[in-house]
Design a protein around this motif. Structure first.
Motif, PDB file in Angstrom:
ATOM      1  N   ILE A 159      -7.211  17.838  44.308  1.00 25.64           N
ATOM      2  CA  ILE A 159      -8.209  16.852  44.736  1.00 25.64           C
ATOM      3  C   ILE A 159      -7.494  15.502  44.849  1.00 25.64           C
ATOM      4  O   ILE A 159      -6.794  15.086  43.920  1.00 25.64           O
ATOM      5  N   TYR A 160      -7.624  14.859  45.981  1.00 26.16           N
ATOM      6  CA  TYR A 160      -6.987  13.570  46.220  1.00 26.16           C
ATOM      7  C   TYR A 160      -8.066  12.513  46.397  1.00 26.16           C
ATOM      8  O   TYR A 160      -9.105  12.783  47.005  1.00 26.16           O
ATOM      9  N   TYR A 161      -7.825  11.335  45.858  1.00 21.09           N
ATOM     10  CA  TYR A 161      -8.814  10.267  46.026  1.00 21.09           C
ATOM     11  C   TYR A 161      -8.134   8.906  46.072  1.00 21.09           C
ATOM     12  O   TYR A 161      -6.981   8.756  45.690  1.00 21.09           O
ATOM     13  N   ILE A 162      -8.899   7.962  46.539  1.00 18.70           N
ATOM     14  CA  ILE A 162      -8.387   6.600  46.681  1.00 18.70           C
ATOM     15  C   ILE A 162      -8.984   5.760  45.549  1.00 18.70           C
ATOM     16  O   ILE A 162     -10.089   6.044  45.082  1.00 18.70           O
ATOM     17  N   ASN A 163      -8.242   4.760  45.097  1.00 28.06           N
ATOM     18  CA  ASN A 163      -8.746   3.925  44.003  1.00 28.06           C
ATOM     19  C   ASN A 163      -8.339   2.470  44.225  1.00 28.06           C
ATOM     20  O   ASN A 163      -7.382   2.200  44.942  1.00 28.06           O
ATOM     21  N   ASN A 164      -9.085   1.567  43.621  1.00 33.58           N
ATOM     22  CA  ASN A 164      -8.775   0.153  43.768  1.00 33.58           C
ATOM     23  C   ASN A 164      -7.630  -0.276  42.853  1.00 33.58           C
ATOM     24  O   ASN A 164      -6.955  -1.260  43.133  1.00 33.58           O
ATOM     25  N   VAL A 165      -7.493   0.443  41.745  1.00 34.73           N
ATOM     26  CA  VAL A 165      -6.506   0.016  40.749  1.00 34.73           C
ATOM     27  C   VAL A 165      -5.661   1.204  40.298  1.00 34.73           C
ATOM     28  O   VAL A 165      -6.069   2.355  40.428  1.00 34.73           O
ATOM     29  N   ASP A 166      -4.497   0.866  39.757  1.00 36.24           N
ATOM     30  CA  ASP A 166      -3.692   1.875  39.078  1.00 36.24           C
ATOM     31  C   ASP A 166      -3.911   1.655  37.590  1.00 36.24           C
ATOM     32  O   ASP A 166      -3.303   0.758  36.987  1.00 36.24           O
ATOM     33  N   ASP A 167      -4.786   2.458  37.026  1.00 31.79           N
ATOM     34  CA  ASP A 167      -5.155   2.180  35.631  1.00 31.79           C
ATOM     35  C   ASP A 167      -4.118   2.673  34.627  1.00 31.79           C
ATOM     36  O   ASP A 167      -4.373   2.705  33.427  1.00 31.79           O
ATOM     37  N   THR A 168      -2.928   3.046  35.144  1.00 28.21           N
ATOM     38  CA  THR A 168      -1.845   3.351  34.203  1.00 28.21           C
ATOM     39  C   THR A 168      -0.976   2.109  33.966  1.00 28.21           C
ATOM     40  O   THR A 168      -0.062   2.135  33.152  1.00 28.21           O
ATOM     41  N   GLU A 169      -1.260   1.014  34.695  1.00 27.27           N
ATOM     42  CA  GLU A 169      -0.514  -0.225  34.482  1.00 27.27           C
ATOM     43  C   GLU A 169      -0.820  -0.761  33.086  1.00 27.27           C
ATOM     44  O   GLU A 169      -1.975  -0.692  32.639  1.00 27.27           O
ATOM     45  N   PRO A 170       0.216  -1.320  32.408  1.00 30.42           N
ATOM     46  CA  PRO A 170       0.015  -1.771  31.010  1.00 30.42           C
ATOM     47  C   PRO A 170      -1.154  -2.750  30.840  1.00 30.42           C
ATOM     48  O   PRO A 170      -1.938  -2.631  29.891  1.00 30.42           O
ATOM     49  N   LYS A 171      -1.285  -3.689  31.794  1.00 25.36           N
ATOM     50  CA  LYS A 171      -2.345  -4.702  31.667  1.00 25.36           C
ATOM     51  C   LYS A 171      -3.721  -4.035  31.655  1.00 25.36           C
ATOM     52  O   LYS A 171      -4.590  -4.381  30.854  1.00 25.36           O
ATOM     53  N   LEU A 172      -3.880  -3.089  32.556  1.00 24.77           N
ATOM     54  CA  LEU A 172      -5.179  -2.412  32.645  1.00 24.77           C
ATOM     55  C   LEU A 172      -5.391  -1.464  31.465  1.00 24.77           C
ATOM     56  O   LEU A 172      -6.505  -1.324  30.967  1.00 24.77           O
ATOM     57  N   LYS A 173      -4.304  -0.816  31.046  1.00 28.18           N
ATOM     58  CA  LYS A 173      -4.434   0.106  29.906  1.00 28.18           C
ATOM     59  C   LYS A 173      -4.907  -0.640  28.661  1.00 28.18           C
ATOM     60  O   LYS A 173      -5.756  -0.151  27.913  1.00 28.18           O
ATOM     61  N   ASP A 174      -4.355  -1.843  28.475  1.00 25.34           N
ATOM     62  CA  ASP A 174      -4.768  -2.648  27.312  1.00 25.34           C
ATOM     63  C   ASP A 174      -6.246  -3.008  27.412  1.00 25.34           C
ATOM     64  O   ASP A 174      -6.984  -2.958  26.419  1.00 25.34           O
ATOM     65  N   MET A 175      -6.654  -3.354  28.631  1.00 21.64           N
ATOM     66  CA  MET A 175      -8.061  -3.738  28.795  1.00 21.64           C
ATOM     67  C   MET A 175      -8.979  -2.525  28.586  1.00 21.64           C
ATOM     68  O   MET A 175     -10.023  -2.628  27.939  1.00 21.64           O
ATOM     69  N   ILE A 176      -8.572  -1.382  29.118  1.00 18.53           N
ATOM     70  CA  ILE A 176      -9.387  -0.164  28.949  1.00 18.53           C
ATOM     71  C   ILE A 176      -9.577   0.127  27.463  1.00 18.53           C
ATOM     72  O   ILE A 176     -10.670   0.466  27.012  1.00 18.53           O
ATOM     73  N   LYS A 177      -8.488  -0.036  26.729  1.00 17.67           N
ATOM     74  CA  LYS A 177      -8.541   0.235  25.286  1.00 17.67           C
ATOM     75  C   LYS A 177      -9.497  -0.755  24.594  1.00 17.67           C
ATOM     76  O   LYS A 177     -10.331  -0.369  23.767  1.00 17.67           O
ATOM     77  N   ALA A 178      -9.353  -2.039  24.966  1.00 13.68           N
ATOM     78  CA  ALA A 178     -10.207  -3.066  24.348  1.00 13.68           C
ATOM     79  C   ALA A 178     -11.684  -2.831  24.674  1.00 13.68           C
ATOM     80  O   ALA A 178     -12.553  -2.972  23.809  1.00 13.68           O
ATOM     81  N   VAL A 179     -11.956  -2.464  25.927  1.00 15.88           N
ATOM     82  CA  VAL A 179     -13.346  -2.226  26.344  1.00 15.88           C
ATOM     83  C   VAL A 179     -13.921  -1.034  25.590  1.00 15.88           C
ATOM     84  O   VAL A 179     -15.075  -1.048  25.144  1.00 15.88           O
ATOM     85  N   LYS A 180     -13.098  -0.003  25.436  1.00 15.91           N
ATOM     86  CA  LYS A 180     -13.553   1.194  24.716  1.00 15.91           C
ATOM     87  C   LYS A 180     -13.887   0.837  23.268  1.00 15.91           C
ATOM     88  O   LYS A 180     -14.900   1.270  22.717  1.00 15.91           O
ATOM     89  N   GLU A 181     -13.019   0.027  22.662  1.00 13.40           N
ATOM     90  CA  GLU A 181     -13.227  -0.332  21.255  1.00 13.40           C
ATOM     91  C   GLU A 181     -14.443  -1.229  21.070  1.00 13.40           C
ATOM     92  O   GLU A 181     -15.247  -1.031  20.168  1.00 13.40           O
ATOM     93  N   LYS A 182     -14.594  -2.204  21.973  1.00 12.08           N
ATOM     94  CA  LYS A 182     -15.660  -3.191  21.784  1.00 12.08           C
ATOM     95  C   LYS A 182     -16.997  -2.735  22.358  1.00 12.08           C
ATOM     96  O   LYS A 182     -18.043  -2.877  21.708  1.00 12.08           O
ATOM     97  N   ALA A 183     -16.954  -2.185  23.573  1.00 16.79           N
ATOM     98  CA  ALA A 183     -18.218  -1.841  24.244  1.00 16.79           C
ATOM     99  C   ALA A 183     -18.512  -0.341  24.221  1.00 16.79           C
ATOM    100  O   ALA A 183     -19.614   0.084  24.575  1.00 16.79           O
ATOM    101  N   GLY A 184     -17.528   0.444  23.851  1.00 16.68           N
ATOM    102  CA  GLY A 184     -17.736   1.893  23.763  1.00 16.68           C
ATOM    103  C   GLY A 184     -17.822   2.579  25.114  1.00 16.68           C
ATOM    104  O   GLY A 184     -18.373   3.667  25.217  1.00 16.68           O
ATOM    105  N   ILE A 185     -17.289   1.941  26.163  1.00 14.54           N
ATOM    106  CA  ILE A 185     -17.356   2.588  27.492  1.00 14.54           C
ATOM    107  C   ILE A 185     -15.939   2.787  28.055  1.00 14.54           C
ATOM    108  O   ILE A 185     -15.016   2.058  27.691  1.00 14.54           O
ATOM    109  N   ASP A 186     -15.820   3.786  28.913  1.00 13.92           N
ATOM    110  CA  ASP A 186     -14.546   4.044  29.580  1.00 13.92           C
ATOM    111  C   ASP A 186     -14.537   3.267  30.894  1.00 13.92           C
ATOM    112  O   ASP A 186     -15.218   3.643  31.842  1.00 13.92           O
ATOM    113  N   ALA A 187     -13.750   2.201  30.939  1.00  9.13           N
ATOM    114  CA  ALA A 187     -13.744   1.345  32.134  1.00  9.13           C
ATOM    115  C   ALA A 187     -13.140   2.079  33.334  1.00  9.13           C
ATOM    116  O   ALA A 187     -12.053   2.646  33.233  1.00  9.13           O
TER     117      ALA A 187
END
Lengths: 290, 376
Positions: free
Chosen positions: B270-298
């Protein structure tokens, strides 16, 4: 290709059959279209999903939860929404209003819990497809077909061979006379709702497996209604025939004229039936005997 | 008499308080699909925008004024969206709106927005959300991600580049997003020597796609293009695989997470297009913070919502809560360094230029970044 489309139609028809039979059962007894049936299906499907997801259950326990929930919800619904109308022998229009209200309530409860999102049942079957002489048969379709057939055979046996089933037929034929003959009418109606709810539970799970789960899943009850009209409102056998025919007709039409025109033609077929044969395919004979 | 004086005193006090309060708060609207079939998108945009606004407010707000975001639920319904838009602008006096994530809703509110002077920063990819039939722009709508022409072309070019030659297309003909992504893909594929063997359309109420999929499966196409929403994608994937189709499936933004977890099985091919590369360190840090604080997977809509709020905050810092000035400043946004890329708004069409997009696939259920593409 053509045989594959027929198989797809049979699979679709078996889902419609489960919806239409539960729908027809209540029409048979109380002579009204229970539009809460669709919401009951959705409610049970979600109940099965949440319990299954929380406990990592397989298909059989999930169906058991949904079927039990369906029976319970239908019994509660009968008591809350329809009992007083039955006891007072009020106009059938109140049944209709009550069923719409109950359906909206159940759908609202599902939305509160599920948040209007959609969910997907876990993968119950490791082997998803079976190939047979060039035909591809989905495992879920086969299991759904078998479960539907088994459930409907049990239903027919219950109606024809058991004391409660005989009571059901008697009440559907003439409620007052059945009461005078010593049949407990309210209990018989409860029994009809119980059976109808259990079928809704079964249908809900298979709809969820095939089409994902969403709070308005019950809108598919319209298909059950169309199947009932084609087969003969109130006739269990008619509902079965109508459902299978509808499934076959839909898949053939989709293949021939595409998805856009299919709903239009389906409703035209229903209108033709209403115009030419208002009692549907099964006619009065089967309808009276239920 | 005492009662009248008390009522007058209370009224004057409340009025005065509201006047003082107005100076310390900038009210913006967030018109999103919070319930309904596309609620997973709307909630994510709202969460991303809120995250950014909370960050700004924690730093003292914009020029000393706190941002207050009021969320309105479109319920993924056109009429509800129009009512909510009217309420936001006329009753709550918002100065700008973070708009809906889907094209059907934005297409409906774009003409209505013409009568108001409040900019709507939305995520619909259909260029008709900005451009009228006569070629002029709607004054108040601004698209905040690459449009359908760019996305469709990227997917088509990528498919050809990776050796796919024949394609089947399956799309929801009542969905503006799906329809808008159809032609650009077909054009890109055809221009590069590929063939679209067959197109099949379905409508919003369809759930059983097996009969529609059968001719595509029988034609043994290399890939099925399905630019649809997540629920449809899940059903199409399940039913295509159920019919024994083992080729590739190419989808738009909605095959990105949480599609993989919702499908509940391997998403290989399955191939898809995305706005971001969420494996980038900056985004990974934010995903982690959002998960910890808001409990959601960004997901991507979270980052898009975050960027919209960021642009809006930057513009508000320049203009204050004056909708006319906000509108003018929006036309001058240049090289805003967001999580989804550098955003420059083209004043000619109210859309960003030069934003990159990322092609992804899955290994099992894990997203794998493949390639970045410029969306020029």
């Amino acid at each position: 290709m053509q045989l594959q489309i027929i198989l797809n139609g049979l699979a679709l028809g078996s889902v419609y059959a489960l919806i239409a039979t539960g729908f027809s059962l209540i029409f048979n007894i109380l002579k009204f279209s229970n539009f809460a049936h669709g919401a009951t299906m959705a409610f049970c499907a979600f109940a099965g999903y949440f319990v299954a997801a929380a406990n990592k259950m397989g298909l059989v326990p999930t169906i058991a939860v949904a079927v039990a929930t369906g029976g319970l919800v239908a019994l509660c619904g009968e008591f809350v929404a329809f009992r007083s109308i039955t006891v007072r022998n009020a106009s059938p229009i109140y049944y209709f209003v009550s069923s719409i209200t109950l359906g909206t309530l159940l759908e609202g409860l599902v939305t509160i819990k599920a948040g209007a999102n959609f969910y997907n049942y876990p993968l119950f079957f490791k082997k998803r497809i079976m190939k047979f002489h060039g035909l591809v048969i989905s495992t879920s379709d086969v299991i759904m077909f078998c479960c539907s057939a088994a459930a409907l055979l049990i239903l027919v046996w219950v109606i024809r061979k058991t004391r409660l089933g005989r009571g059901l037929r008697a009440v559907s034929f003439d409620r007052d006379t059945a009461g005078l003959m010593g049949i407990n009418v309210i209990r018989t109606i409860q029994f009809a709702f119980l059976l109808s709810g259990m079928l809704a539970g079964l249908a809900g799970v298979f709809l969820g497996i095939n089409y994902t789960l969403y709070p308005t899943l019950g809108s598919l009850v319209v298909k059950g209604f169309i199947a009932s009209v084609i087969g003969g409102l109130g006739s269990i056998a008619g509902a079965l025939i109508g459902a299978v025919l509808l499934g076959l007709a839909e898949t053939q039409l989709v293949n021939l004229v595409g998805s856009t025109l299919t709903p239009v033609l389906t409703f035209v077929i229903m209108l033709v039936f209403l115009l030419l044969r208002p009692r549907g395919i099964a006619g009065s004979n089967i309808q009276e005997k239920a | 008499m005492k009662r009248i004086v008390a009522i007058l005193f209370t009224t004057v006090t409340l009025f005065t308080a509201s006047l003082f309060g107005a100076g310390k708060e900038i009210v913006i609207g967030c018109l999103q699909d919070i319930s309904g079939p596309t609620s997973s998108l709307g909630k994510m945009v709202e969460a991303g925008a809120k995250w950014h606004i909370d960050e700004i407010n924690a730093k003292g707000g914009v020029n000393g004024a706190k941002i207050k975001m009021i969320t309105y639920d479109t319920k993924a319904d056109v009429n509800e969206a129009i009512n909510a838009l009217t309420r936001a602008i006329t009753s709550d006096k918002v100065c700008a709106i973070i708009g809906p994530p889907i094209a059907n809703i934005v297409l409906a509110i774009a003409p209505i927005s013409e009568q108001y002077n409040v900019p709507i920063l939305h995520l619909a990819v259909d260029i008709r959300s900005e451009i009228k039939d006569d070629g002029t722009t709607y004054k108040n709508t601004f698209g905040m991600q690459p449009n359908n022409l760019q996305m469709g072309a990227i997917m088509g070019q990528y498919a050809i580049k990776n050796g796919f030659k024949t394609f089947g297309v399956m799309y929801n003909q009542s969905n503006a997003y799906a329809v808008s992504l159809l032609e650009p893909f077909t054009k890109a594929v055809t221009a590069a020597g590929g063939t679209v063997v067959k197109e099949v359309a379905y409508t919003a109420n369809d759930k059983d796609y097996k009969t529609l999929l059968s001719p595509l499966v029988s034609a043994k196409v290399d890939a099925i293009y399905m630019p649809n929403y997540t629920q449809d994608l899940i059903l199409i994937t399940q039913q295509a695989r159920g019919l024994g189709y083992e080729g590739a499936l190419i989808a738009g933004l909605d095959a990105g997470p949480p599609f993989n977890t919702m499908l509940g099985e391997d998403c290989d091919k399955i191939y898809y297009i995305n706005n971001v590369d969420d494996t980038e360190p900056k985004l990974k840090d934010m995903i982690k913070a959002v998960k910890e604080k808001a409990g959601i997977d960004a997901t991507n809509k979270f980052f898009l919502g975050y960027d919209i709020a960021g642009i809006l905050n930057q513009v508000l810092a320049e203009t204050g809560p004056d909708p006319d000035k906000i509108h003018d400043a929006m036309l001058k946004v240049k090289d805003y360094d967001g999580l989804t890329g550098k955003i420059t708004i083209d004043p000619a069409n109210h859309m960003p230029t030069g934003l990159e997009m990322v092609m992804f696939t899955y290994k099992g259920t894990t997203p794998v970044m493949l390639e970045r593409y410029s969306a020029k």
